[in-house]
Design an enzyme around this catalytic site. Structure first.
Site, PDB file in Angstrom:
ATOM      1  N   CYS A 184     -16.247  -7.885   7.983  1.00  0.00           N
ATOM      2  CA  CYS A 184     -17.339  -8.725   7.469  1.00  0.00           C
ATOM      3  C   CYS A 184     -16.792 -10.129   7.187  1.00  0.00           C
ATOM      4  CB  CYS A 184     -17.932  -8.099   6.209  1.00  0.00           C
ATOM      5  SG  CYS A 184     -19.517  -8.817   5.780  1.00  0.00           S
ATOM      6  N   ARG A 206       0.827  -1.212   0.000  1.00  0.00           N
ATOM      7  CA  ARG A 206       0.000   0.000   0.000  1.00  0.00           C
ATOM      8  C   ARG A 206       0.854   1.252   0.000  1.00  0.00           C
ATOM      9  NH1 ARG A 206      -4.717  -2.015   3.912  1.00  0.00           N
ATOM     10  NH2 ARG A 206      -5.850  -3.155   2.323  1.00  0.00           N
ATOM     11  N   LEU A 227       4.856 -20.875  -0.741  1.00  0.00           N
ATOM     12  CA  LEU A 227       3.598 -20.130  -0.935  1.00  0.00           C
ATOM     13  C   LEU A 227       2.521 -20.992  -1.590  1.00  0.00           C
ATOM     14  CD1 LEU A 227       4.083 -16.484  -2.303  1.00  0.00           C
ATOM     15  CD2 LEU A 227       2.981 -17.183  -0.201  1.00  0.00           C
ATOM     16  N   GLY A 228       2.962 -22.058  -2.279  1.00  0.00           N
ATOM     17  CA  GLY A 228       2.002 -22.943  -2.935  1.00  0.00           C
ATOM     18  C   GLY A 228       1.442 -22.360  -4.225  1.00  0.00           C
ATOM     19  N   TYR A 229       0.594 -23.130  -4.864  1.00  0.00           N
ATOM     20  CA  TYR A 229      -0.012 -22.729  -6.144  1.00  0.00           C
ATOM     21  C   TYR A 229       1.066 -22.135  -7.065  1.00  0.00           C
ATOM     22  CZ  TYR A 229      -4.226 -23.230  -3.378  1.00  0.00           C
ATOM     23  OH  TYR A 229      -5.208 -23.715  -2.565  1.00  0.00           O
ATOM     24  N   GLU A 280      -0.913  -8.781  -5.582  1.00  0.00           N
ATOM     25  CA  GLU A 280      -2.221  -9.362  -5.905  1.00  0.00           C
ATOM     26  C   GLU A 280      -2.110 -10.848  -6.231  1.00  0.00           C
ATOM     27  OE1 GLU A 280      -5.217  -8.386  -5.597  1.00  0.00           O
ATOM     28  OE2 GLU A 280      -4.739  -6.371  -4.924  1.00  0.00           O
ATOM     29  N   CYS A 339     -20.386  -6.978  13.227  1.00  0.00           N
ATOM     30  CA  CYS A 339     -21.367  -6.003  12.726  1.00  0.00           C
ATOM     31  C   CYS A 339     -21.447  -4.747  13.595  1.00  0.00           C
ATOM     32  CB  CYS A 339     -22.737  -6.660  12.618  1.00  0.00           C
ATOM     33  SG  CYS A 339     -22.730  -8.037  11.469  1.00  0.00           S
ATOM     34  N   THR A 374      -4.046 -16.879  -0.286  1.00  0.00           N
ATOM     35  CA  THR A 374      -2.972 -16.853   0.710  1.00  0.00           C
ATOM     36  C   THR A 374      -3.195 -15.695   1.688  1.00  0.00           C
ATOM     37  OG1 THR A 374      -1.545 -17.612  -1.089  1.00  0.00           O
ATOM     38  CG2 THR A 374      -0.442 -16.969   0.924  1.00  0.00           C
TER      39      THR A 374
HETATM   40  S1  SF4 Z   1     -23.206  -5.134   9.072  1.00  0.00           S
HETATM   41 FE1  SF4 Z   1     -22.243  -7.104   9.379  1.00  0.00          FE
HETATM   42  S2  SF4 Z   1     -22.948  -8.365   7.680  1.00  0.00           S
HETATM   43 FE2  SF4 Z   1     -23.372  -6.240   7.128  1.00  0.00          FE
HETATM   44  S3  SF4 Z   1     -21.603  -5.577   5.961  1.00  0.00           S
HETATM   45 FE3  SF4 Z   1     -21.218  -5.002   8.073  1.00  0.00          FE
HETATM   46  S4  SF4 Z   1     -20.084  -6.735   8.953  1.00  0.00           S
HETATM   47 FE4  SF4 Z   1     -21.017  -7.436   7.046  1.00  0.00          FE
END
Ligand code: SF4
Length: 394
Positions: A229, A62, A117-119, A74, A236, A80
């Site tokens: 997520c 980055r 690293l494989g693949y 990438e 959440c 990985t």
């Molecule tokens: S609220 Fe939960 S399920 Fe919805 S995008 Fe955010 S982390 Fe994912």
């Protein structure tokens, strides 16, 4: 440095948003789509980018907008973990700082730096692509999405990631983290990997893409998918877009995306044989079409016999068949257990003594080498062969 994320509850919890703002029924895909108004998207962008500015990890790729370095990262990151990639990325860039250096390298040296690293097909394809860039683009990494996409080993996602991050080209992305995130944000309940799932999620990605600063936006999406997520127990309550997420509002994080069927694992038994000829050992280059093609390995094959003398007979016959050498099998050195795709492999590693050469190799055939133990450090070995080679050292 990124701020450490707070410890969060590991189960989905509807109480995180006021009851008045929760939907009473989980929306259909069409309803979720209707809900994604211009204002929804603006709100989403604003919240995502504000979160990313604070929480983004300080990753080595980055710190650059060099398309070559971004490409390397990438490709390494496919299948990985980030933590695994970091040291490999640094070593690779230090050995091959630009496209030309990679194009001019021997495949063996590229694979040696990729070892573990494989693949390995990824590394061979990158090497091939570097040679094409050197020849057809005068060593300059192409800027056009279509040109990047045509290079070996680069699919739609990778091409979009490179051109958006390096050149700020508005190109949408879809990989494992964003597929999961998009499925939840768009209330998509079906298989995310099937053709319909790919179509719907790519369309969602295109819809969401901003006109400017696509690189930062794409990285922010992947970061959110990776850090917050997550596949199980997404965080959440710490998610900057939970008020915009129908999956959170429906409390359906566990069932979206649709759980995948676990692959049936198959147990297999193989043998790897260290054939000694005075102080040297025999290694064989794995052929195209085999696992770990291009890497070196001790002669290795499936093993069926269970008891002596049947084991020795089978080892001797298979060594001769594979490398054209008569050898006298000896002791079991070790047993290595490892997994490859859907196979759970038990690898029995034996010693053997060279007796004679049964089959001469054609001139120019460089698929076998007799090496001193210290020379093993210079060639790319399969992971199990590297483990075994360490046990041979005095
Ligand atoms: S609220 Fe939960 S399920 Fe919805 S995008 Fe955010 S982390 Fe994912």
């Amino acid at each position: 440095m990124a701020r450490v994320l707070k410890d969060v509850k590991r189960t989905p919890n509807r109480r995180a948003i006021p009851r008045s703002k929760q939907s009473t029924a989980f929306p259909s895909l069409a309803a979720a789509k209707r809900g994604r108004t211009k204002a929804w998207k603006q709100d989403f962008h604003r919240r995502l980018l504000a979160w990313y500015a604070v929480h983004r990890r300080d990753l080595p790729w980055r710190a650059t907008s060099d398309p070559y370095a971004i490409w390397v990262s990438e490709i390494m990151l496919q299948q990985t973990q980030v933590a695994t990639v970091i040291p490999y990325f640094a070593r690779f860039l230090s050995a091959f700082p630009d496209v030309r250096a990679l194009a001019e390298a021997r495949e063996q040296d590229v694979l040696r730096l990729w070892e573990g690293l494989g693949y390995y097909r990824r590394a061979r394809q990158m090497h091939k692509a570097a040679r094409i860039i050197a020849e057809e683009h005068q060593g300059n990494f192409p800027r056009e999405f279509d040109h990047v996409r045509k290079l070996p080993g680069i699919g739609r996602y990778t091409a979009a990631a490179i051109v958006s991050i390096a050149f700020d080209t508005p190109a949408a992305i879809l990989e494992a983290n964003t597929a999961r995130l998009f499925a939840r944000l768009s209330a998509f309940r079906d298989d995310t990997a099937g053709p319909e799932g790919r179509r719907v999620l790519w369309q969602f990605a295109e819809e969401l893409l901003p006109d400017r600063d696509a690189g930062t936006f794409n990285q922010a999406l992947m970061e959110l998918g990776s850090l917050v997520c997550s596949p199980r127990a997404p965080q959440c309550e710490d998610c900057p877009v939970h008020m915009l997420c129908p999956t959170f509002q429906g409390g359906l994080q566990e069932s979206i995306p649709a759980p995948k069927a676990k692959p049936q694992m198959e147990a297999v038994r193989e043998a790897s044989v260290v054939v000694w000829r005075r102080s040297k050992v025999l290694v064989r280059k794995r052929e195209a079409g085999e696992r770990w093609a291009g890497m070196w390995d001790f002669p290795r094959f499936p093993l069926t016999a269970r008891r002596q003398p049947a084991v020795d007979l089978e080892l001797a016959a298979k060594i001769e068949e594979l490398v054209g050498i008569v050898a006298e099998p000896g002791d079991l050195i070790t047993t290595i257990k490892h997994g490859v795709t859907r196979f759970r492999i038990t690898l029995e590693c034996y010693a053997a003594q060279y007796v004679s050469t049964k089959r001469r190799r054609p001139r120019g055939d460089e698929s076998l080498m007799w090496l001193d133990l210290d020379q093993l450090a210079e060639v790319p070995l399969s992971t199990s062969a590297r483990k075994l080679s360490r046990l041979l050292l005095p």
